[in-house]
Write an enzyme that holds these catalytic residues in place. Structure first.
Site, PDB file in Angstrom:
ATOM      1  N   CYS A   1       0.676  -1.630  -0.043  1.00 45.35           N
ATOM      2  CA  CYS A   1      -0.202   0.123  -0.195  1.00 45.35           C
ATOM      3  C   CYS A   1       0.731   1.424  -0.331  1.00 45.35           C
ATOM      4  CB  CYS A   1      -1.287  -0.064   0.902  1.00 45.35           C
ATOM      5  SG  CYS A   1      -2.207  -1.300   1.370  1.00 45.35           S
TER       6      CYS A   1
ATOM      7  N   LYS B   1      12.346 -15.375 -10.766  1.00 45.97           N
ATOM      8  CA  LYS B   1      11.469 -13.861 -11.573  1.00 45.97           C
ATOM      9  C   LYS B   1      11.057 -14.475 -12.763  1.00 45.97           C
ATOM     10  CE  LYS B   1      13.589 -11.252 -10.225  1.00 45.97           C
ATOM     11  NZ  LYS B   1      13.792 -11.300  -8.735  1.00 45.97           N
TER      12      LYS B   1
ATOM     13  N   LYS C   1       6.363  -4.639  -4.235  1.00 42.88           N
ATOM     14  CA  LYS C   1       6.899  -4.129  -3.442  1.00 42.88           C
ATOM     15  C   LYS C   1       7.816  -4.394  -2.324  1.00 42.88           C
ATOM     16  CE  LYS C   1      11.751  -2.792  -5.567  1.00 42.88           C
ATOM     17  NZ  LYS C   1      11.773  -4.100  -6.062  1.00 42.88           N
TER      18      LYS C   1
ATOM     19  N   TRP D   1      -2.973  -2.105  -1.788  1.00 34.11           N
ATOM     20  CA  TRP D   1      -2.302  -4.095  -2.182  1.00 34.11           C
ATOM     21  C   TRP D   1      -3.591  -5.053  -0.797  1.00 34.11           C
ATOM     22  CZ3 TRP D   1      -0.543  -7.781   0.853  1.00 34.11           C
ATOM     23  CH2 TRP D   1       0.320  -8.988  -0.003  1.00 34.11           C
TER      24      TRP D   1
ATOM     25  N   ASN E   1      -2.490   0.945   5.686  1.00 35.06           N
ATOM     26  CA  ASN E   1      -1.641   0.328   5.218  1.00 35.06           C
ATOM     27  C   ASN E   1      -0.908  -0.104   6.297  1.00 35.06           C
ATOM     28  OD1 ASN E   1       1.149  -0.836   4.230  1.00 35.06           O
ATOM     29  ND2 ASN E   1       2.465   0.511   4.502  1.00 35.06           N
ATOM     30  N   GLY E   2      -1.588  -1.825   6.129  1.00 34.89           N
ATOM     31  CA  GLY E   2      -0.928  -1.976   7.404  1.00 34.89           C
ATOM     32  C   GLY E   2      -2.150  -3.988   7.641  1.00 34.89           C
TER      33      GLY E   2
ATOM     34  N   GLU F   1      17.095 -17.951  -7.838  1.00 34.80           N
ATOM     35  CA  GLU F   1      16.359 -16.945  -7.890  1.00 34.80           C
ATOM     36  C   GLU F   1      15.828 -16.569 -10.140  1.00 34.80           C
ATOM     37  OE1 GLU F   1      16.061 -13.869  -6.609  1.00 34.80           O
ATOM     38  OE2 GLU F   1      16.620 -12.252  -8.266  1.00 34.80           O
TER      39      GLU F   1
ATOM     40  N   HIS G   1      16.829 -37.661  -7.701  1.00 29.61           N
ATOM     41  CA  HIS G   1      15.917 -37.731  -6.296  1.00 29.61           C
ATOM     42  C   HIS G   1      14.817 -37.743  -6.158  1.00 29.61           C
ATOM     43  CE1 HIS G   1      20.528 -38.968  -3.671  1.00 29.61           C
ATOM     44  NE2 HIS G   1      20.864 -37.363  -4.466  1.00 29.61           N
TER      45      HIS G   1
ATOM     46  N   GLU H   1       7.445 -14.718 -11.083  1.00 30.35           N
ATOM     47  CA  GLU H   1       6.177 -13.622 -10.820  1.00 30.35           C
ATOM     48  C   GLU H   1       5.937 -13.258 -11.629  1.00 30.35           C
ATOM     49  OE1 GLU H   1       8.912 -11.071  -8.060  1.00 30.35           O
ATOM     50  OE2 GLU H   1      10.791 -11.374  -8.998  1.00 30.35           O
TER      51      GLU H   1
ATOM     52  N   ARG I   1       3.668  -0.763  -4.030  1.00 28.39           N
ATOM     53  CA  ARG I   1       3.692  -0.507  -3.353  1.00 28.39           C
ATOM     54  C   ARG I   1       2.347  -1.514  -3.262  1.00 28.39           C
ATOM     55  NH1 ARG I   1       6.570   1.659   0.571  1.00 28.39           N
ATOM     56  NH2 ARG I   1       5.621   0.632   2.196  1.00 28.39           N
TER      57      ARG I   1
END
Ligand code: F6R
Length: 617
Positions: free
Chosen positions: A2, A490, A612, A75, A101-102, A486, A509, A493, A27
């Site tokens: 947010c 990428k 983010k 968000w 926000n939160g 990584e 395995h 997402e 955000r």
């Protein structure tokens, strides 16, 4: 998570708020909304989806002009991303507007209490209760800042709140617990935002808000107190980057710009950390050498991409210092009762400095007496403020949700910390440290070199998209394993594809059962000049998957003749020492994911469901 903007001054508030929200859209982008104070009334507009939807709404139904306003880009946590759940939330009289926000953890109890007193709540959010509570408090004290303090004392959880009241036309009030909020001080105008990027075009003078503080914003001054009204000491600082650093600079996406900025980001992160004699001077790490000498283990906590940087750091720390080093997902760390004491050195890695999981992990570590060193990209953010020491990465603002340049600079910072530990503890000779530093100093040019050879990688990504592939696997060994993770992260997402990273040796395995005809498998190959056993083993792994039909995409050192015959696609990278290879090997994976996402028509800078700065647990 947010983005919040507040403004009081002489300019049209709506323009300032909307331009600030554009800078904060990374955000969260589930919905957006604004409220301005005009003619003694609050006028609000809000819309689900991206900010562009809100702008359309404002064009169709303009708000009256005012010079005080607040805005929000969301968000979603409580409640679906609908118009009704978008912020700002107003009380029943429509005289209080709030953005948040939160997560307010006791919102259900507060909501029930409000309902009993006859309040009608219109949304499913936790935020709306705050608008109603503020309205009640304001009716008894007539002061928005005091109302905010009273309400905050009742709230549990993590929150940044920003509010306006129609009866206080030149005032914006903010409050902060566990979520970021910064104040911008202009000439005859004041700003509040989740991130300085929102007001950097207007002022570079900022004030940090501490934990559990309330700020009253007026045109000419700001007043900060704690939740009990006791005046608080504040730290003012000058932001050392300008608005152009947060612009796309001719690139289609911030991510492309940030990938291209990596050589500079890497070089900047080394700046000022090496003295004329070539040895390390991490003077800014204000942690006594005795603490580093006496530490008996290192524990790294981080999330996502930063966690992958931590995994790579483990190899360097253990190899160069012979200290045991654990790496743990910050979200798991404190729940398993980790063994920590004053001789544990905890390294918390975070680009934003606001990731709640990492923050909670470091708080837990400090409660147990451990010392915490933060590696962070955001000056003045919460994680470095709550750590014993900090080493800043100098990546500059990272706007694209997918982390790129921050990752490379986190790696550089981790290598510096590992070498510094080696220097202070005497496990590395000065000339050995000097030689690694020279190798690190050459990396910026090598990253630049990789960036100049990426067209075949882009073509390959387009061909994978055109073939309609939905799965890509990534393999690596040693430091190539976190690089594989990584690369997979990428791709997940950005391209919304099934992408998984494996330790190449682990394949047999179980995961090898996934290999089928023409399945793209990216393999990160260690240098043939390093520990040859690593190289030889991975060449065998490549043969194993190729024999089962995989289409091999091999990232290998230029001139590695042993692997070339088994590569359906060969991506060459410059020779680097084994431990430093992630700095160059990651770059093609970033480009691959970005291009594949573009080819699939995805939003590169703002992937679905993500934000983010993840300020909830
Ligand atoms: C992935 C990504 C995230 C972050 C993670 C931690 O591209 O960006 O996985 O790395 O959310 O964020 P910071 O580093 O801000 O703590």
């Amino acid at each position: 998570m947010c983005g919040i903007v507040g403004y009081v001054g002489g300019q049209p508030a709506l323009d300032v708020v909307i331009s600030g929200l554009k800078r904060l859209e990374y955000r969260g982008y589930d919905s957006a909304g604004v409220t301005v104070l005009a003619d003694g009334q609050l006028a609000a507009a809000k819309k689900s989806g991206k900010l562009a939807n809100l702008e359309k709404e404002l064009a169709a139904r303009p708000l009256p002009s005012g010079t005080t306003g607040i805005g929000h880009t969301r968000w979603a946590t409580h409640g679906a991303p609908t118009d009704a759940n978008a912020h700002p939330h107003l009380d029943n009289s429509g005289r209080v507007g709030v953005v948040h926000n939160g997560i307010i953890e006791n919102f259900a109890a507060l909501r029930a209490e409000l309902a009993e007193r006859g309040h009608a709540l219109a949304s499913e959010t936790d935020t709306e209760v705050v608008a109603h509570l503020l309205a009640e408090e304001f009716s008894s004290c007539g002061d928005l800042a005091e109302s905010m303090r009273r309400v905050c004392r009742r709230l549990e959880g993590a929150f940044t709140l920003v509010a306006v009241h129609a009866d206080e036309p030149d005032v914006v009030v903010g409050a902060r617990r566990n979520s970021p909020l910064v104040v911008g001080i202009g000439a005859g105008e004041s700003f509040l935002a989740s991130d300085v990027a929102a007001f950097i075009a207007h002022t570079r003078e900022a004030v940090e808000l501490g934990q559990d503080q309330v700020v009253e914003l007026r045109r000419e001054h700001v007043t900060v107190t704690d939740f009990d009204g006791v005046p608080a000491d504040v730290r003012a600082y000058h932001v050392d980057w300008d608005a152009s650093a947060a612009e796309k600079g001719g690139y289609d996406y911030f991510m492309l710009k940030e990938i291209a900025e990596q050589p500079k980001a890497v070089a900047d992160t080394l700046l000022g950390r090496i003295d004329a004699g070539g040895s390390l001077t991490l003077d800014e790490v204000r942690m006594p050498a005795s603490v580093l000498r006496e530490a008996d283990k290192v524990v790294i906590v981080a999330c996502g991409t930063a966690f992958h940087a931590g995994m790579i750091a483990k190899y360097a720390i253990e190899h160069w210092t012979r200290m045991p080093c654990e790496v743990e997902l910050a979200s798991e760390f404190r729940y398993r009762d980790p063994i920590l004491d004053p001789r544990t050195l905890v390294i918390a890695i975070s680009q934003s400095g606001e990731t709640m999981d990492t923050l909670m992990a470091l708080r837990h570590a400090r409660e147990q007496g451990a010392k915490v060193l933060a590696i962070c990209n955001t000056n003045g953010s919460t994680i470095p403020r709550e750590s014993d020491a900090v080493l800043y990465t100098h990546a500059g603002p990272e706007v694209a949700v997918a982390s790129t340049k921050a990752f490379l600079t986190q790696l550089v910072a981790c290598y510096l910390v590992a070498l510094y530990l080696g220097q202070v503890r005497g496990t590395k000779w000065g000339d050995e440290i000097g030689s690694v530093i020279r190798e690190l100093s050459a990396i910026a040019t090598q990253v630049d070199d990789v960036l100049g050879t990426m067209e075949p990688v882009r073509e390959l990504a387009r061909s994978v998209a055109a073939a309609g592939k939905n799965t890509v696997l990534f393999l690596g060994r040693h430091v190539g394993y976190p690089v594989a993770l990584e690369g997979a992260l990428k791709l997940k997402e950005l391209a919304y594809m099934h992408a998984e990273g494996f330790a190449a040796g682990e394949l047999k395995h179980g995961p090898i059962a996934l290999i089928e005809d023409d399945l793209p498998v990216v393999v990160v190959v260690p240098s043939p000049r390093g520990r040859s056993v690593l190289h030889d083993k991975i060449v065998s792994n490549i043969q194993e998957i190729r024999a089962r039909g995989a289409r091999t995409i091999v990232i290998a050192e230029r001139g590695d003749a042993a692997v070339a015959p088994y590569a359906d696609h060969l991506i060459e990278i410059p020779p680097t020492p084994t431990l430093l290879q992630p700095l160059v090997a990651t770059v093609p994976l970033q480009v691959f994911a970005c291009e594949l996402a573009t080819a699939r028509g995805n939003e590169v800078d703002q992937p679905r469901n993500l934000a983010k700065s993840v300020t909830v647990e």
